[in-house]
Design an enzyme around this catalytic site. Structure first.
Site, PDB file in Angstrom:
ATOM      1  N   ASP A   1       0.857  -1.411   0.124  1.00 11.66           N
ATOM      2  CA  ASP A   1       0.114  -0.218  -0.253  1.00 11.66           C
ATOM      3  C   ASP A   1       0.570   1.296  -0.460  1.00 11.66           C
ATOM      4  O   ASP A   1       2.453   1.142   0.056  1.00 11.66           O
ATOM      5  CB  ASP A   1      -0.594   0.019   0.759  1.00 11.66           C
ATOM      6  CG  ASP A   1      -2.151   0.725   1.053  1.00 11.66           C
ATOM      7  OD1 ASP A   1      -2.365   1.301   0.107  1.00 11.66           O
ATOM      8  OD2 ASP A   1      -3.318   0.573   1.524  1.00 11.66           O
TER       9      ASP A   1
HETATM   10  C1  BGC Z   1      -5.513   3.401   0.271  1.00 14.12           C
HETATM   11  C2  BGC Z   1      -4.914   2.739  -1.095  1.00 14.12           C
HETATM   12  C3  BGC Z   1      -5.120   3.005  -2.414  1.00 14.12           C
HETATM   13  C4  BGC Z   1      -3.514   3.248  -2.389  1.00 14.12           C
HETATM   14  C5  BGC Z   1      -3.766   4.320  -3.299  1.00 14.12           C
HETATM   15  C6  BGC Z   1      -3.704   4.454   0.306  1.00 14.12           C
HETATM   16  O1  BGC Z   1      -4.198   5.241   0.741  1.00 14.12           O
HETATM   17  O2  BGC Z   1      -5.032   2.385   0.993  1.00 14.12           O
HETATM   18  O3  BGC Z   1      -6.466   1.863  -1.007  1.00 14.12           O
HETATM   19  O4  BGC Z   1      -4.888   2.642  -3.831  1.00 14.12           O
HETATM   20  O5  BGC Z   1      -3.376   4.490  -1.050  1.00 14.12           O
HETATM   21  O6  BGC Z   1      -4.184   5.443  -4.071  1.00 14.12           O
END
Ligand code: BGC
Length: 780
Positions: free
Chosen positions: A262
């Protein structure tokens, strides 16, 4: 944005080696021609695509490109319910709209993987049409608690619903040649302190609940990639835990794709590399340096880096960008709006109906109450949808489209009230981008004289209540309950209309369960619409008017009150966690608002969360312990009735199958979902009263029409996980197979005997560092 310095680190490359160009068959050769620095770049991203001059503004990121080797960047953008990108681009007069599709929860409420496929296929097409490659979706975390801020992105409290719906969605997206990224792997069930919270969970619930949905999705759809989560599980960051990303995911489940972190998750880039967390997104300078140094000083084997690079390139060669796909840069918004309207309506759950719905033909004039009727919630907040949508159909518009007259005085009153509330809540205007939910207007109750006039002028009252949640924070317990002015509105509207012999319908336009037990009997019907996307007002109107016969079922339990579920005690239900915006997941260790007041000791439910309820999540608890609920898991009414009859039930060494004939015994066409629960024999491991193992939905059945649906599952799906010897164990004895319309409404049961117990040994993985205590509510 964090990670922006990466570009500055890009190294000069030897020009002489430019002969070989990447294709699906020469990946090893291409890696052989990369410099060490290039390899390191390939396993971290290139920063978020937020600033000016990026190719797709407002998207999550991209992979590294090496033009001399024919390696393009491939582009990653968020879902799950909307292709998240900026609607406006610098020095570009046009609008880049994407469709706001039904939330994950709404899709799950269809109880139909094919509905998920359709949403996925439309999203996959939008990603492709706008020139991108991988949709960062779906989210398959379990709804452990009603207050998790990201429940709207997730599917269910049950892993089979989660896994099957996720697989349908993934297969849909990937049917367009667009990649998916199944997230957030794993046990990311709260947003409070999500970057540091340690989910402490025993191996049995981990295997049977929290990993199960991911396992089903991986096996039934092979997502191109998986995203590890922010949190730790049993003391280790998920992106640094080889047990999770190698031993379980690849060895046991046969996952073949890329694992990416993530955004800014984890602390130790080198450990992530070794764990087979192939790519770190969106990439940080410190990660680049750490990996490079580790290879140079021999603490990271270059072969490990090569392996991870190879997996990234295996993804690259599958992408639209690699194929030089000439994208139209526009998409079929009209067709996709229709997908949203169809599936959004199909996910609506009729919770209660006392002789009012569908609205009778004599009903022409409707009074709409509740600010949400005028300002509907299409979706939740977060990167999956920043709240800047294409359009949102209100209930006023939806009812008008369906030919009704909406009370004009009420419209006037609500318009003024909403405008005043906007000024009060946002004196400087609504923010253009928000991860966390926007503040919603307070309700007001019309005066007695106003109500009297409205009752006189209208045939029915419809009240809509909204709830929204987002990323990086959880809902507080007060958001589960109706507010005082909401309860007052229900009471006074119900009394006034009932006194005149007229009926009252409540529509819930919510992200996650709310309290319903205290007021549901005051009204005549309750419809739970969840968040059906941009067509929300049309979706609700379609169901209210009977254009669509509701066929949604609850993918989670609606408890009587907060505190009834054992996980409620181990959740930050009253904690206000403020994550500094600069610190979005940068691996720093933040604490809540007032640092000096914080104790030194790790704080329960913030720094760590003990999953003391074990396997007793959702209906597994309520059913087993006979605890009253407001609406059970799987519940959902229709305007018609259905009869169930078991046609056959079979079992061999591997597979189980039950065929059920579903007959529409009522007066209008409708669809029904058959839910197959299994009750295990006594003896062996302790078991919940019953567990869902399969479900299937009929087509639209005309009155009198019958369809035989097939429910199939694996024999070993009925096994439980024994932590003592890390084995899935199937006990011998008599199993009950129950065809049901909800966890509380079993229609027919057959018995099947398993004559030989079975065991399948797996890795002893992710063992907790200490024994997780058992919540008193689940002691037997
Ligand atoms: C989120 C993800 C997301 C990523 C990219 C993170 O803060 O938890 O779900 O895909 O950001 O935007």
């Amino acid at each position: 944005m964090v990670g922006i310095g990466i570009a500055a680190l890009c190294m000069a490359v030897p020009a002489a080696q430019a002969q070989v160009k990447l294709n699906a068959g020469n990946i090893d050769e291409v890696i052989g021609q990369m410099t060490l620095e290039e390899k390191v770049h390939m396993v971290i991203g290139c920063g978020m695509s937020m600033g000016d001059g990026v190719k797709f503004p407002g998207t999550a990121g991209r992979t590294y490109d090496i033009p001399r080797l024919g390696i393009p960047s491939v582009y990653l953008a968020d879902g799950p319910h909307r292709l998240a990108m900026s609607v406006k681009r610098d020095f570009d007069s046009r609008f880049y709209y994407a469709t706001e599709f039904p939330s994950g929860t709404t899709v799950a409420a269809t109880f139909d993987p094919n509905a998920a496929f359709q949403v996925g296929a439309a999203l996959g097409e939008e990603v492709k049409d706008y020139g991108m490659d991988v949709l960062l979706a779906p989210g398959a975390n379990l709804m452990r608690n009603a207050l998790c801020g990201r429940n709207h992105e997730y599917y269910s409290e049950d892993p089979v619903v989660t896994g099957k719906i996720a697989a349908g969605y993934i297969n849909g997206v990937q049917s367009q040649g667009t990649g998916t990224c199944l997230k957030h792997f794993a046990v990311n069930n709260q947003e409070t302190n999500r970057n540091n919270n340690d989910s402490r969970v025993a191996q049995r619930p981990l295997r049977e609940l929290y990993l199960k949905g991911f396992e089903i999705a991986v096996k039934e759809s092979q997502p191109w990639s998986i995203m590890t989560s922010y949190n730790k599980v049993n003391g280790k960051y998920t992106c640094e835990d080889i047990d999770l990303t190698q031993n379980i995911l690849r060895d046991e489940w046969g996952f073949k794709g890329v694992v990416m972190s993530d955004w800014n998750a984890g602390k130790d880039a080198v450990t992530s590399m070794k764990a087979g967390n192939d790519m770190l997104q969106p990439g940080q300078d410190r990660q680049y340096k750490a990996i490079l140094e580790a290879v140079q000083n021999g603490t990271l084997d270059e072969a490990v880096l090569d392996r991870n690079v190879k997996r990234v390139l295996e993804l690259v060669v599958k992408c639209h960008t690699f194929a030089d796909y000439e994208y139209a840069n526009e998409t079929d918004l009209k067709a996709h709006a229709q997908v949203d309207r169809t599936i959004g309506a199909e996910g609506i759950v009729l919770l209660d109906n006392r002789d009012i719905l569908p609205l009778a033909s004599g009903i022409k004039n409707v009074a709409l109450y509740g600010t949400t009727s005028y300002d509907m919630v299409p979706a939740g907040m977060g990167f999956g949808s920043t709240g800047v949508g294409y359009y949102t159909v209100s209930l006023v518009e939806g009812m008008r489209n369906a030919g009704y007259t909406v009370d004009a005085d009420l419209i006037k009153q609500y318009k003024k009230h909403l405008a005043d509330e906007q000024k009060r809540l946002y004196p400087n205007g609504r923010p253009p981008f928000s991860l966390t939910p926007l503040k919603r207007a307070e309700e007001f109750v019309p005066t007695a004289e106003e109500l009297a006039a409205q009752v006189k002028n209208n045939d029915v009252a419809i009240l809509t209540f909204g709830r929204t949640s987002g990323e990086a924070s959880d809902r507080r317990v007060e958001e589960f309950y109706m507010k005082e002015n909401e309860t007052a509105l229900i009471k006074q509207v119900a009394e006034a209309y009932h006194a005149a012999g007229k009926k009252v319908v409540v529509v819930l336009n919510i992200c996650s369960p709310v309290e319903t037990a205290s007021w549901k009997n005051q009204v005549d019907a309750v419809l739970c619409a969840f968040q059906p996307g941009q067509e929300v007002g049309n979706c609700v109107a379609d169901v209210l008017t009977g254009k669509v016969n509701p066929s949604g079922h609850l993918p989670m339990t609606f408890a009587v009150k907060y505190g009834d579920a054992p996980s409620d005690a181990n959740f930050p239900y009253d904690y206000e966690f403020k994550m500094p915006s600069f610190a979005m997941g940068s691996g720093m260790n933040f604490k809540s608002k007032e640092k000096e007041e914080k104790p030194k000791e790790p704080e329960r439910n913030v720094d760590f969360t003990d999953y003391e309820e074990g396997i007793y999540v959702g209906y597994r608890y309520f059913d087993t312990f006979g605890k009253e609920v407001s609406y059970p898991f799987g519940h959902g009414l229709s305007y018609t009735t259905f009869g169930f009859e078991v046609v056959s039930s079979d079992m061999d060494a591997e597979d189980c199958e039950m065929k059920v004939a579903v007959t529409n015994t009522g007066k209008c066409a409708g669809k029904e979902s058959v839910q197959l629960y299994v009750k295990a024999p006594e003896g062996g491991l302790e078991k919940p009263a019953k567990e869902l193992k399969a479900f299937a939905k009929t087509k639209l059945l005309q009155p009198g029409e019958t369809e035989v649906v097939t429910l199939s599952w694996k024999l070993m799906d009925m096994a439980s996980f024994n932590e003592k010897n890390s084995s899935w164990e199937l006990a011998k004895g008599t199993y009950q197979w129950m065809a049901a319309t909800s966890s509380a409404d079993v229609r027919c049961t057959v018995e099947q005997k398993v004559t030989k117990s079975q065991k399948v040994k797996v890795h002893d993985a992710m063992r907790p560092l200490y024994k997780i205590a058992e919540n008193d509510m689940v002691k037997r």
